[in-house]
Design an enzyme around this catalytic site. Structure first.
Site, PDB file in Angstrom:
ATOM      1  N   ARG A 197      51.055  28.062  48.794  1.00  0.00           N
ATOM      2  CA  ARG A 197      52.333  27.748  48.140  1.00  0.00           C
ATOM      3  C   ARG A 197      53.483  27.575  49.135  1.00  0.00           C
ATOM      4  O   ARG A 197      54.164  26.549  49.153  1.00  0.00           O
ATOM      5  CB  ARG A 197      52.684  28.870  47.151  1.00  0.00           C
ATOM      6  CG  ARG A 197      51.950  28.781  45.840  1.00  0.00           C
ATOM      7  CD  ARG A 197      52.208  30.034  45.025  1.00  0.00           C
ATOM      8  NE  ARG A 197      51.463  31.136  45.637  1.00  0.00           N
ATOM      9  CZ  ARG A 197      50.380  31.682  45.107  1.00  0.00           C
ATOM     10  NH1 ARG A 197      49.949  31.291  43.938  1.00  0.00           N
ATOM     11  NH2 ARG A 197      49.742  32.652  45.725  1.00  0.00           N
ATOM     12  N   ILE A 198      53.689  28.609  49.984  1.00  0.00           N
ATOM     13  CA  ILE A 198      54.848  28.562  50.884  1.00  0.00           C
ATOM     14  C   ILE A 198      54.625  27.517  51.986  1.00  0.00           C
ATOM     15  O   ILE A 198      55.540  26.764  52.335  1.00  0.00           O
ATOM     16  CB  ILE A 198      55.129  29.962  51.479  1.00  0.00           C
ATOM     17  CG1 ILE A 198      55.497  30.944  50.348  1.00  0.00           C
ATOM     18  CG2 ILE A 198      56.254  29.893  52.513  1.00  0.00           C
ATOM     19  CD1 ILE A 198      55.626  32.399  50.788  1.00  0.00           C
ATOM     20  N   ASP A 236      43.635  25.225  57.021  1.00  0.00           N
ATOM     21  CA  ASP A 236      43.474  26.191  55.935  1.00  0.00           C
ATOM     22  C   ASP A 236      41.985  26.451  55.758  1.00  0.00           C
ATOM     23  O   ASP A 236      41.162  25.543  55.878  1.00  0.00           O
ATOM     24  CB  ASP A 236      44.073  25.654  54.629  1.00  0.00           C
ATOM     25  CG  ASP A 236      44.289  26.752  53.604  1.00  0.00           C
ATOM     26  OD1 ASP A 236      45.441  27.100  53.324  1.00  0.00           O
ATOM     27  OD2 ASP A 236      43.268  27.298  53.091  1.00  0.00           O
ATOM     28  N   CYS A 272      49.640  31.904  56.467  1.00  0.00           N
ATOM     29  CA  CYS A 272      48.407  32.485  55.913  1.00  0.00           C
ATOM     30  C   CYS A 272      48.633  33.977  55.702  1.00  0.00           C
ATOM     31  O   CYS A 272      49.498  34.580  56.330  1.00  0.00           O
ATOM     32  CB  CYS A 272      47.226  32.226  56.844  1.00  0.00           C
ATOM     33  SG  CYS A 272      47.488  32.866  58.500  1.00  0.00           S
ATOM     34  N   PRO A 273      47.862  34.585  54.809  1.00  0.00           N
ATOM     35  CA  PRO A 273      48.015  36.035  54.603  1.00  0.00           C
ATOM     36  C   PRO A 273      47.459  36.806  55.801  1.00  0.00           C
ATOM     37  O   PRO A 273      46.726  36.246  56.614  1.00  0.00           O
ATOM     38  CB  PRO A 273      47.161  36.318  53.359  1.00  0.00           C
ATOM     39  CG  PRO A 273      46.695  35.011  52.852  1.00  0.00           C
ATOM     40  CD  PRO A 273      46.840  34.009  53.936  1.00  0.00           C
ATOM     41  N   SER A 287      55.328  35.034  57.794  1.00  0.00           N
ATOM     42  CA  SER A 287      54.238  35.554  56.960  1.00  0.00           C
ATOM     43  C   SER A 287      54.029  37.059  57.164  1.00  0.00           C
ATOM     44  O   SER A 287      54.519  37.865  56.369  1.00  0.00           O
ATOM     45  CB  SER A 287      52.958  34.764  57.218  1.00  0.00           C
ATOM     46  OG  SER A 287      52.023  35.072  56.234  1.00  0.00           O
ATOM     47  N   ARG A 288      53.310  37.430  58.211  1.00  0.00           N
ATOM     48  CA  ARG A 288      53.132  38.848  58.528  1.00  0.00           C
ATOM     49  C   ARG A 288      53.076  39.013  60.037  1.00  0.00           C
ATOM     50  O   ARG A 288      52.421  38.220  60.727  1.00  0.00           O
ATOM     51  CB  ARG A 288      51.834  39.401  57.895  1.00  0.00           C
ATOM     52  CG  ARG A 288      51.898  39.622  56.386  1.00  0.00           C
ATOM     53  CD  ARG A 288      52.852  40.763  55.997  1.00  0.00           C
ATOM     54  NE  ARG A 288      52.938  40.972  54.564  1.00  0.00           N
ATOM     55  CZ  ARG A 288      53.870  40.479  53.754  1.00  0.00           C
ATOM     56  NH1 ARG A 288      54.832  39.713  54.230  1.00  0.00           N
ATOM     57  NH2 ARG A 288      53.868  40.758  52.460  1.00  0.00           N
ATOM     58  N   ASP A 307      60.423  36.407  61.201  1.00  0.00           N
ATOM     59  CA  ASP A 307      61.091  37.261  60.203  1.00  0.00           C
ATOM     60  C   ASP A 307      60.304  38.553  60.016  1.00  0.00           C
ATOM     61  O   ASP A 307      60.731  39.435  59.285  1.00  0.00           O
ATOM     62  CB  ASP A 307      61.188  36.498  58.870  1.00  0.00           C
ATOM     63  CG  ASP A 307      61.924  37.293  57.804  1.00  0.00           C
ATOM     64  OD1 ASP A 307      63.011  37.826  58.115  1.00  0.00           O
ATOM     65  OD2 ASP A 307      61.411  37.392  56.662  1.00  0.00           O
ATOM     66  N   GLU A 364      57.086  47.461  61.251  1.00  0.00           N
ATOM     67  CA  GLU A 364      58.431  47.367  60.668  1.00  0.00           C
ATOM     68  C   GLU A 364      58.838  48.734  60.112  1.00  0.00           C
ATOM     69  O   GLU A 364      57.994  49.389  59.498  1.00  0.00           O
ATOM     70  CB  GLU A 364      58.429  46.311  59.565  1.00  0.00           C
ATOM     71  CG  GLU A 364      58.119  44.918  60.124  1.00  0.00           C
ATOM     72  CD  GLU A 364      58.002  43.839  59.058  1.00  0.00           C
ATOM     73  OE1 GLU A 364      58.333  44.106  57.890  1.00  0.00           O
ATOM     74  OE2 GLU A 364      57.566  42.740  59.398  1.00  0.00           O
ATOM     75  N   HIS A 372      62.657  40.859  58.115  1.00  0.00           N
ATOM     76  CA  HIS A 372      61.821  40.631  56.930  1.00  0.00           C
ATOM     77  C   HIS A 372      62.688  40.414  55.681  1.00  0.00           C
ATOM     78  O   HIS A 372      62.607  41.166  54.702  1.00  0.00           O
ATOM     79  CB  HIS A 372      60.844  41.798  56.724  1.00  0.00           C
ATOM     80  CG  HIS A 372      59.652  41.409  55.910  1.00  0.00           C
ATOM     81  ND1 HIS A 372      58.408  41.975  56.077  1.00  0.00           N
ATOM     82  CD2 HIS A 372      59.497  40.493  54.910  1.00  0.00           C
ATOM     83  CE1 HIS A 372      57.550  41.437  55.222  1.00  0.00           C
ATOM     84  NE2 HIS A 372      58.201  40.530  54.503  1.00  0.00           N
TER      85      HIS A 372
HETATM   86  P1  NAD Z   1      49.158  31.569  49.218  1.00  0.00           P
HETATM   87  O1  NAD Z   1      48.033  32.465  48.826  1.00  0.00           O
HETATM   88  O2  NAD Z   1      49.664  30.561  48.237  1.00  0.00           O
HETATM   89  O3  NAD Z   1      48.748  30.761  50.541  1.00  0.00           O
HETATM   90  C1  NAD Z   1      48.018  31.317  51.599  1.00  0.00           C
HETATM   91  C2  NAD Z   1      47.122  30.212  52.162  1.00  0.00           C
HETATM   92  O4  NAD Z   1      46.469  30.747  53.333  1.00  0.00           O
HETATM   93  C3  NAD Z   1      46.020  29.752  51.193  1.00  0.00           C
HETATM   94  O5  NAD Z   1      45.996  28.340  51.094  1.00  0.00           O
HETATM   95  C4  NAD Z   1      44.730  30.287  51.836  1.00  0.00           C
HETATM   96  O6  NAD Z   1      43.603  29.453  51.602  1.00  0.00           O
HETATM   97  C5  NAD Z   1      45.124  30.299  53.309  1.00  0.00           C
HETATM   98  N1  NAD Z   1      44.274  31.169  54.124  1.00  0.00           N
HETATM   99  C6  NAD Z   1      43.695  32.352  53.769  1.00  0.00           C
HETATM  100  N2  NAD Z   1      42.960  32.824  54.792  1.00  0.00           N
HETATM  101  C7  NAD Z   1      43.076  31.927  55.799  1.00  0.00           C
HETATM  102  C8  NAD Z   1      42.535  31.857  57.108  1.00  0.00           C
HETATM  103  N3  NAD Z   1      41.719  32.811  57.585  1.00  0.00           N
HETATM  104  N4  NAD Z   1      42.852  30.793  57.862  1.00  0.00           N
HETATM  105  C9  NAD Z   1      43.661  29.804  57.375  1.00  0.00           C
HETATM  106  N5  NAD Z   1      44.201  29.817  56.152  1.00  0.00           N
HETATM  107  C10 NAD Z   1      43.910  30.873  55.371  1.00  0.00           C
HETATM  108  O7  NAD Z   1      50.320  32.524  49.708  1.00  0.00           O
HETATM  109  P2  NAD Z   1      51.886  32.165  49.817  1.00  0.00           P
HETATM  110  O8  NAD Z   1      52.565  32.459  48.547  1.00  0.00           O
HETATM  111  O9  NAD Z   1      52.020  30.831  50.423  1.00  0.00           O
HETATM  112  O10 NAD Z   1      52.348  33.291  50.866  1.00  0.00           O
HETATM  113  C11 NAD Z   1      51.901  33.253  52.217  1.00  0.00           C
HETATM  114  C12 NAD Z   1      52.286  34.533  52.934  1.00  0.00           C
HETATM  115  O11 NAD Z   1      53.713  34.586  53.052  1.00  0.00           O
HETATM  116  C13 NAD Z   1      51.945  35.833  52.192  1.00  0.00           C
HETATM  117  O12 NAD Z   1      50.629  36.262  52.462  1.00  0.00           O
HETATM  118  C14 NAD Z   1      52.953  36.813  52.729  1.00  0.00           C
HETATM  119  O13 NAD Z   1      52.377  37.517  53.806  1.00  0.00           O
HETATM  120  C15 NAD Z   1      54.076  35.943  53.269  1.00  0.00           C
HETATM  121  N6  NAD Z   1      55.375  36.196  52.608  1.00  0.00           N
HETATM  122  C16 NAD Z   1      56.425  36.589  53.378  1.00  0.00           C
HETATM  123  C17 NAD Z   1      57.684  36.819  52.804  1.00  0.00           C
HETATM  124  C18 NAD Z   1      58.887  37.203  53.657  1.00  0.00           C
HETATM  125  O14 NAD Z   1      59.887  37.692  53.114  1.00  0.00           O
HETATM  126  N7  NAD Z   1      58.882  36.986  54.952  1.00  0.00           N
HETATM  127  C19 NAD Z   1      57.834  36.677  51.416  1.00  0.00           C
HETATM  128  C20 NAD Z   1      56.736  36.257  50.644  1.00  0.00           C
HETATM  129  C21 NAD Z   1      55.507  36.021  51.256  1.00  0.00           C
END
Ligand code: NAD
Length: 310
Positions: free
Chosen positions: A156-157, A176, A207-208, A235-236, A260, A265, A284
């Protein structure tokens, strides 16, 4: 009984937890230190956490707990295996902050390309001419149109961030684990991780955090990147081996990094990124516009309602 372990309540006048009060007896803590978690949730049936970890030991000791609501997208703070075996339902909130985080990722990139904060500080300090000179050598401006934006994790993001980068004239590639081939088009295609590393001018992590992605940016993957690449991480933190990124920033291999999120943290005083040149670190907060927090709150309440209704 419902307990919110870290409701960030200290800002008066901000969002209220009222809507959860309708579902049970509610206690909201501003923050909960690790050694207070069990004591605070021992007799609760529903527990909400944002960043406070709920470990296997906690799940084992809190036998009343039936539901954990993670007030975030990433649920790496929960021992999922332990929750599953104890029959505790875990819900996260996947899409509340998609726009906010994508917007923030691009803001970080634009700041790396323009150094707006530093130029503005210079002007306010009476250094108009110096600031103008700096834009040619010390803080050179970078045009993004025609450059390649590499997304690791095209969910999504990642997709939303790519859309904004595309509007800036960038070409998009993504790596991905589970590519959705229908998304490919004239300006976007999936590539292998190695291809992405070698062709991207900007790499943005979406990615997560999984064992398979921890440390995905390290000295070996950095060595495969273009000289002068820019790295964005919303992300993380543990996706990056920070010591390796620090070395690459020092050598100029990576021309800028904006994160971020960091490995631990709140950030430790000895985090290697703190002293790095050409780096931006924020605490964050990409998820935190009021609009997305309101959405988060609404979904958190409806998740618990859905659980209670079976
Ligand atoms: P999402 O599940 O929609 O997208 C994650 C994508 O990563 C998926 O398409 C998945 O197939 C892919 N993926 C999984 N394992 C993988 C790998 N080993 N290699 C490559 N791709 C892989 O999640 P999202 O809503 O887009 O969120 C992504 C991340 O953003 C979250 O996991 C979270 O850690 C982070 N996040 C951060 C904040 C912030 O405030 N900084 C806020 C929300 C989310």
């Amino acid at each position: 009984k419902i307990v919110v372990l870290d409701g960030y309540t200290e800002n008066p006048g901000d969002l209220s937890w009222e809507s959860l009060e309708a579902l049970g007896t509610l206690t909201v803590y501003d923050r909960t230190p690790g050694d207070k978690v069990i004591e605070r949730i021992a007799d609760a049936q529903a527990v909400y956490t944002n960043k406070t970890p709920i470990t296997g030991e906690t799940i084992e000791k809190c036998a009343n707990m039936k539901f954990i609501g993670v007030l975030a997208t990433g649920y790496n703070v929960i021992d999922i295996k332990a929750a599953r075996s104890a029959n505790v339902v875990v819900s996260n909130i996947p899409s509340y902050g998609t726009d906010a985080v994508a917007q923030y990722a691009v803001a970080l990139l634009l700041e790396l390309c323009h150094h707006i904060g530093e130029h503005s500080d210079c002007v306010k300090a009476g250094e108009w001419s110096r600031s103008r000179d700096w834009c040619f050598w010390k803080h050179p401006l970078v045009e993004l149109a025609g450059k390649t934006f590499g997304v690791i994790g095209f969910g999504r993001i990642g997709q939303r961030t790519a859309k904004i980068a595309e509007a800036l004239g960038m070409k998009i590639v993504a790596y991905d684990e589970r590519p959705v081939k229908e998304l490919e088009g004239e300006n976007f295609r999936y590539v292998s991780l190695d291809e992405l590393l070698s062709m991207s001018d900007v790499i943005s992590l979406h990615c997560p955090l999984f064992p398979s992605t921890e440390g995905i940016i390290n000295k070996d993957t950095i060595a495969k990147m273009k000289d002068g690449v820019k790295i964005i991480n919303t992300s993380r933190g543990p996706l990056i081996v920070e010591q390796d990124l620090r070395q690459a920033l020092d050598s100029g291999k990576v021309s800028g990094a904006a994160v971020d999120v960091v490995s631990e943290e709140p950030i430790r005083e000895d985090n290697p990124l703190l002293g790095a040149k050409n780096s931006i670190i924020t605490p964050h907060i990409a998820w935190a516009p009021r609009e997305s927090r309101q959405r988060l709150m609404n979904i958190a309440v409806s998740n618990l309602k859905a659980f209670m209704e079976g």
